[in-house]
Structures are given as C-alpha cells and as structure tokens.
Design a protein around this motif. Structure first.
Motif, PDB file in Angstrom:
ATOM      1  N   ALA A 153       0.907  -1.288   0.117  1.00  0.00           N
ATOM      2  CA  ALA A 153      -0.158  -0.029  -0.169  1.00  0.00           C
ATOM      3  C   ALA A 153       0.873   1.200   0.246  1.00  0.00           C
ATOM      4  CB  ALA A 153      -0.869  -0.053   1.240  1.00  0.00           C
ATOM      5  N   ASN A 154       2.135   1.194   0.389  1.00  0.00           N
ATOM      6  CA  ASN A 154       2.762   2.512   0.765  1.00  0.00           C
ATOM      7  C   ASN A 154       3.953   2.343  -0.239  1.00  0.00           C
ATOM      8  OD1 ASN A 154       3.811   0.066   2.242  1.00  0.00           O
ATOM      9  ND2 ASN A 154       5.168   1.362   3.188  1.00  0.00           N
ATOM     10  N   TRP A 155       4.266   3.636  -0.760  1.00  0.00           N
ATOM     11  CA  TRP A 155       5.140   3.789  -1.883  1.00  0.00           C
ATOM     12  C   TRP A 155       6.007   5.007  -1.287  1.00  0.00           C
ATOM     13  CZ3 TRP A 155       6.247   1.548  -6.799  1.00  0.00           C
ATOM     14  CH2 TRP A 155       5.514   0.641  -6.943  1.00  0.00           C
ATOM     15  N   ALA A 156       7.279   5.365  -1.673  1.00  0.00           N
ATOM     16  CA  ALA A 156       7.957   6.531  -1.343  1.00  0.00           C
ATOM     17  C   ALA A 156       8.584   6.963  -2.599  1.00  0.00           C
ATOM     18  CB  ALA A 156       8.965   6.283  -0.414  1.00  0.00           C
ATOM     19  N   ILE A 157       8.918   8.237  -2.691  1.00  0.00           N
ATOM     20  CA  ILE A 157       9.513   8.946  -3.769  1.00  0.00           C
ATOM     21  C   ILE A 157      10.503   9.936  -3.339  1.00  0.00           C
ATOM     22  CG2 ILE A 157       7.909  10.779  -4.117  1.00  0.00           C
ATOM     23  CD1 ILE A 157       8.458  10.785  -7.071  1.00  0.00           C
ATOM     24  N   GLU A 158      11.668  10.138  -3.994  1.00  0.00           N
ATOM     25  CA  GLU A 158      12.589  11.269  -3.747  1.00  0.00           C
ATOM     26  C   GLU A 158      12.849  11.921  -5.079  1.00  0.00           C
ATOM     27  OE1 GLU A 158      16.869  12.220  -1.497  1.00  0.00           O
ATOM     28  OE2 GLU A 158      15.432  10.754  -0.637  1.00  0.00           O
ATOM     29  N   THR A 159      12.568  13.200  -4.847  1.00  0.00           N
ATOM     30  CA  THR A 159      12.648  14.286  -6.120  1.00  0.00           C
ATOM     31  C   THR A 159      13.869  15.072  -6.014  1.00  0.00           C
ATOM     32  OG1 THR A 159      10.672  14.295  -6.433  1.00  0.00           O
ATOM     33  CG2 THR A 159      11.718  15.935  -7.710  1.00  0.00           C
ATOM     34  N   ILE A 160      14.894  14.684  -6.895  1.00  0.00           N
ATOM     35  CA  ILE A 160      16.388  15.255  -6.578  1.00  0.00           C
ATOM     36  C   ILE A 160      16.432  16.226  -7.959  1.00  0.00           C
ATOM     37  CG2 ILE A 160      18.668  14.756  -6.304  1.00  0.00           C
ATOM     38  CD1 ILE A 160      18.090  12.179  -5.500  1.00  0.00           C
ATOM     39  N   MET A 161      16.833  17.298  -7.797  1.00  0.00           N
ATOM     40  CA  MET A 161      17.020  18.493  -8.890  1.00  0.00           C
ATOM     41  C   MET A 161      18.420  18.848  -9.025  1.00  0.00           C
ATOM     42  SD  MET A 161      15.181  21.962  -9.592  1.00  0.00           S
ATOM     43  CE  MET A 161      13.435  21.388  -9.672  1.00  0.00           C
ATOM     44  N   PHE A 162      18.726  18.857 -10.122  1.00  0.00           N
ATOM     45  CA  PHE A 162      20.182  19.130 -10.643  1.00  0.00           C
ATOM     46  C   PHE A 162      20.294  20.381 -11.568  1.00  0.00           C
ATOM     47  CE2 PHE A 162      20.329  14.704  -9.447  1.00  0.00           C
ATOM     48  CZ  PHE A 162      21.427  14.815  -8.389  1.00  0.00           C
ATOM     49  N   THR A 163      21.330  21.287 -11.741  1.00  0.00           N
ATOM     50  CA  THR A 163      21.371  21.985 -12.816  1.00  0.00           C
ATOM     51  C   THR A 163      22.235  21.189 -14.041  1.00  0.00           C
ATOM     52  OG1 THR A 163      23.512  22.620 -11.629  1.00  0.00           O
ATOM     53  CG2 THR A 163      21.443  24.251 -11.854  1.00  0.00           C
ATOM     54  N   GLY A 164      22.252  21.715 -15.109  1.00  0.00           N
ATOM     55  CA  GLY A 164      22.468  20.889 -16.475  1.00  0.00           C
ATOM     56  C   GLY A 164      24.087  20.550 -16.328  1.00  0.00           C
ATOM     57  N   ASP A 165      24.806  21.238 -15.581  1.00  0.00           N
ATOM     58  CA  ASP A 165      26.461  20.832 -15.756  1.00  0.00           C
ATOM     59  C   ASP A 165      26.785  19.779 -15.051  1.00  0.00           C
ATOM     60  OD1 ASP A 165      25.351  22.553 -13.326  1.00  0.00           O
ATOM     61  OD2 ASP A 165      27.561  22.041 -12.480  1.00  0.00           O
ATOM     62  N   LYS A 166      25.446  18.789 -14.431  1.00  0.00           N
ATOM     63  CA  LYS A 166      25.682  17.538 -13.750  1.00  0.00           C
ATOM     64  C   LYS A 166      25.210  16.492 -14.665  1.00  0.00           C
ATOM     65  CE  LYS A 166      27.170  19.563 -10.026  1.00  0.00           C
ATOM     66  NZ  LYS A 166      26.530  19.568  -8.702  1.00  0.00           N
ATOM     67  N   VAL A 167      24.937  16.707 -15.833  1.00  0.00           N
ATOM     68  CA  VAL A 167      24.230  15.892 -16.560  1.00  0.00           C
ATOM     69  C   VAL A 167      24.980  14.320 -16.852  1.00  0.00           C
ATOM     70  CG1 VAL A 167      24.742  16.762 -18.866  1.00  0.00           C
ATOM     71  CG2 VAL A 167      22.820  15.397 -18.674  1.00  0.00           C
ATOM     72  N   ASN A 168      26.342  14.819 -17.291  1.00  0.00           N
ATOM     73  CA  ASN A 168      26.872  13.515 -17.321  1.00  0.00           C
ATOM     74  C   ASN A 168      27.121  12.573 -15.964  1.00  0.00           C
ATOM     75  OD1 ASN A 168      29.528  11.854 -17.275  1.00  0.00           O
ATOM     76  ND2 ASN A 168      29.852  12.486 -19.280  1.00  0.00           N
ATOM     77  N   ALA A 169      27.311  13.133 -14.839  1.00  0.00           N
ATOM     78  CA  ALA A 169      27.508  12.626 -13.699  1.00  0.00           C
ATOM     79  C   ALA A 169      26.242  11.990 -13.068  1.00  0.00           C
ATOM     80  CB  ALA A 169      28.075  13.533 -12.515  1.00  0.00           C
TER      81      ALA A 169
END
Length: 510
Positions: free
Chosen positions: A250-266
C-alpha cells in the motif's frame, strides 16, 4: 472537398434520424438520397443504421459545442479531420457504426482519451469519429483474479475501482489516458516489473473487426498475437478481461532530486551504476528536463527515484545522487495512487490538459544511458528551448526507467510488442503553439535531431521506438520490430483481418 460533401450529406441524414440538434430544418429525404447516390448505399441502409443504434447513443456534427468538446485533442500537429462524432453507448452500437461505415467506404477512427499524437492521424481528412467514452465499466470477477473493463474506460477509473477492492493491475502511468489505448501498443506502467506490460495481462477481449463483426478472442486466436503491440491496426476493443492481483504494498515513497545541467554526465552515469545495474522489481527511475528560469537559465534535471513498500526511499539508491551536489532533494511518502501526481501526470497535471498546443514526441528505447550522449543531447535541447524567445520553451525531455523483469519474462515470440529487452524509454516532447507548417517542420527537425543523438550514442544500427509515443515518421521496423518474421506475420494478419486498411490511421503496421 468532394469527400467532405459526401460525408456531410450522410451526416445530415443520420442526424435527422437520430434527432441530433445540428440537423434541424434540413431536407431529410433529399440529403439521404444525395448520400445514397454519392456513396452507392441504399437509402434504407441509412434509416436502418439510425434505428439500430441504442437510444443512449449520441451523434454530433460540426458547429455544436459537443462536437468541439469530443474532438478536442491533446496535440494539434496533423490531427484527424472528422465530419461526424458518434458516442456509442453499447457494444452493438460500435458494430453497427463500423458495419455501415465499412459498407459505404467511409473512414472512421475510434478513440477515448485523445492523447494519441502521431502525425499519421492526419491522413484521416474526413470521416466518422467514434468516441468510446460511454463504454466505461469495471466488473471484478467473483473469483477476484480478473476484471472485465469496458473499451472506453479511463486508467484512473480502473485504478481507483481496483484499489477500493484491494486489487491492482498494470495500467498506464498517466491518469488521463485510456486503459485500452496504451495497452494496444504494449503499454508501460508502474507495476510492469512484477507483471509485464498492460497487454500481457489480457485474458480475453471483444473486438469489432473491420467488416463490422464482433469477435471474442483469446490466446487461441491468431489475432491475439497482433493485439498486444500492434492492436490499433486490427479492430476496436469494446471490452477486455485482464488479470488482477492483490495489492502487495500500500505504501510507496519517492525522492525528487533536482540538478542543474552541468551535472548531466555525472547524473546519468550514476543512474547506470547505481540504479539500472540489478534494478529491483519495486524500483522506478524517472527524470525530466525542463526550463525553470527562476532556478537556472538552462533546463534543470528533475530526477525521481520511486520505491514500493517503504516510507522513505532506501539511501543506498539516493546517496550517490546526494554526493553530486543537487539543487534540492525532496522526499515524500504515500500510496500507489499518489505516484502519478508525484511526477506531474495526474488528472489535474499539465500533460492532462488540452490547451490547443502541439505536443509531438520522438521516442527511442535504449538498453542503458550513454553519459556522453546525454551531455550532447542536453546541449542541443538547451540551445533550442532555453534561448530567449524560443517557441519551444515549454518542452520537456522524458526519461522513463521502469523495472523490467516482468516484461522480459514474457516470451518475446508471443506478441507483436518487439522490444522486451530494452530497459529505458526516452522521448523529447516538443511543446509549442501551432503557427503553421514552417513551425511544425522546425519542431520535427528538432525532435529528430535529439532522438538521433541518442541513437548514435547507443552504438546500435537499428532504432527501437515506442508506438504509443510515435511522431509519425518512424518505419514499421522501428515501431514493430526489425525481424523479417515479425513484419511478414503482421502483413499476413492485416491481409486476413483488415484487407481494405480500415484501421490504418494510427501508426500503420503495413
């Protein structure tokens, strides 16, 4: 215009016979005779057609508010053109509509959520729209292991009805789309790691064929193979019986993690290393690229890590991304029914609104991310969408990383869905206000440029794409599989079940 005039005469006759409001004051007999002469159909055919529809069926013509409402589309790039909209209220209504349309050589198109965006729909430049929204029903079997769903049922309606009964099944992840639409192209969803694609749940279906006959089919029919993956090409499903399962978590969890574009490769190298290698059944990774100018002058990366059966996503999955220095990291907890809202595709979310915008997508399946290609495609996406005054500023880039064990466990020979070995579904969504053919071409060139960068980075010679997101310029091999036996089998089934190509507007298989 000749074809338009033909159907207008037909619509007038039908409208008067069914007491639709748009036909008042017109000469019924003259219009009917005109349609009969032009289409080669007897006058009695039209009156018989009108009398065989149920009293609950609805018929609408251009100029009425209902016609506009029921034909409003989510994406307005080469939409289908129709002259009459019919809302069948029963399975037999669908039979009668298809029978008379096929007999009189009138094009027709069935739909429900109106989120299909492929430009091949524009090949329908006149005809009948069959809106299935009144065929909405959910009936759970007394055994509790299967459900019969009407062909016009919305995904959210099915999810909620099953949840209230302590059950669930694989549905599309977006709440506002129909249940059947995605399923006919295979259909991805949150629970596919456990159970496979939406279409993999099917046990039996009622389908109206091109000649207007109603067939009940199951895995013993040769048509069954085609309906899971290429079903848009073969008939109108009026109901389907699918497997359902007890709610495991019944239970689910999420973590929303935001980055700027300079981190796209990593970021995408970390997704490869820490999420997609041995990705658990109950773990989903999604991300968007979008322009949020108050946070960054270039598109931000919004990464979602979703896990079932927990109240907080396990740090083993989130810690590698915290180490990259995100702009923010936001945990949330809830139930399965919260998931679409978490990623912005609930009924009230922006992708579920029909605003008059154009929304073409350019899908590609990949086995894994190429971090260098992600850098390259990010730069191209940013240059086209974040520049001052860009008409594409509201565009998104979608990256869907469901768990895939249930999909891969199904015999790849058993259905027309051809790409069970792929792990990722990616698609730029180029959103803009329609402004003529030149703008449409600009969007098409951008979308295909972005897709080609990803394809080049895959190292593959053959491109794999998802029919439900198709732009419309994909080859049949890219949509339905590159193996010659698949193409041969689809062509043979098309010849058998739809020799006149009645179902050829949505991503045609031949």
């Amino acid at each position: 215009m000749h074809f338009q005039a033909k159907l207008l005469a037909t619509a007038v006759a039908w409208g008067l016979a069914t007491a639709a409001p748009a036909a008042a004051g017109l000469d019924t007999e003259a219009a009917s005779n005109s349609a009969a002469r032009t289409l080669g159909c007897g006058l009695r055919d039209f009156w018989r057609f009108a009398s065989t529809l149920s009293h609950q069926a609805e018929v609408y013509f251009p100029g009425s508010a209902q016609f506009a409402q029921y034909n409003e589309r989510w994406s307005n790039v080469e939409p289908p053109a129709v002259n009459i909209t019919i809302l069948p209220a029963t399975e037999q209504d669908v039979v009668e509509i298809v029978k008379i349309a096929s007999g009189c050589n009138i094009p027709f198109l069935a739909y429900n959520g109106k989120h299909g965006a492929t430009t091949t729909l524009g090949r329908m430049d006149w005809g009948i729209a069959i809106n299935l929204r009144k065929l909405s029903s959910v009936v759970i079997a007394p055994t509790g292991d299967k459900v019969t769903v009407g062909g016009g049922t919305n995904s959210k309606v099915l999810i909620d009805a099953l949840w209230d009964a302590g059950k669930q099944t694989v549905t599309g992840s977006c709440e506002c789309v129909s249940y059947m639409g995605p399923a006919l192209g295979g259909g991805h969803g949150w629970l596919q790691g456990h159970h496979g694609l939406i279409g993999d749940q099917f046990l039996e279906m009622n389908v109206v064929l091109a000649n207007g006959t109603l067939k009940t089919i199951n895995a013993n029919s040769d048509l069954w193979w085609a309906m899971n993956g290429a079903g848009h090409n073969f008939g109108i499903v009026t109901s389907v019986t699918s497997s359902i399962y007890p709610i495991a978590h019944a239970n689910w969890a999420i973590e929303t993690i935001m980055f700027t574009g300079d981190k796209v490769n990593a970021v995408y190298q970390a997704v490869n290393d820490h999420l997609h290698n041995n990705q658990p059944v109950g773990l989903v990774e999604w991300s968007y690229w979008m322009n949020i100018p108050e946070i960054s002058p270039s598109p931000v990366i919004e990464l979602y890590i979703i896990q079932e059966g927990v109240t907080v996503v396990d740090p083993i999955y989130t810690a590698p991304f915290h180490a990259l220095g995100p702009v923010s990291a936001t945990p949330r907890t809830g139930t399965y029914r919260d998931m679409s809202g978490w990623v912005g595709i609930a009924l009230d979310g922006p992708p579920c609104q029909k605003t008059g915008a154009a929304n073409p997508r350019f899908p590609i399946y990949l086995p894994a991310y190429n971090a260098t290609a992600q850098e390259e495609v990010y730069a191209a996406f940013a240059a086209a969408t974040a520049a001052p005054g860009s008409p594409f500023a509201n565009s998104l880039f979608l990256f869907e990383g469901y768990s895939t064990q249930g999909v891969a466990a199904v015999d790849p020979l058993s259905s027309a869905f051809a790409f069970r070995d792929d792990n990722l579904l990616l698609a730029p969504l180029i959103t803009y206000t329609p402004a003529g053919a030149a703008r449409d071409l600009q969007a098409k060139q951008l979308g295909n440029q972005l897709r080609q960068i990803l394809h080049n980075g895959s190292g593959r010679s053959q491109m794999h794409t998802y029919v439900n997101y198709a732009y419309g310029d994909e080859s049949t091999e890219q949509l339905y599989g590159h193996e010659q036996w698949r193409q041969t089998k689809l062509a043979a089934l098309k010849t058998k079940y739809d020799p006149n190509g009645r179902f050829s507007f949505y991503a045609p298989a031949v």
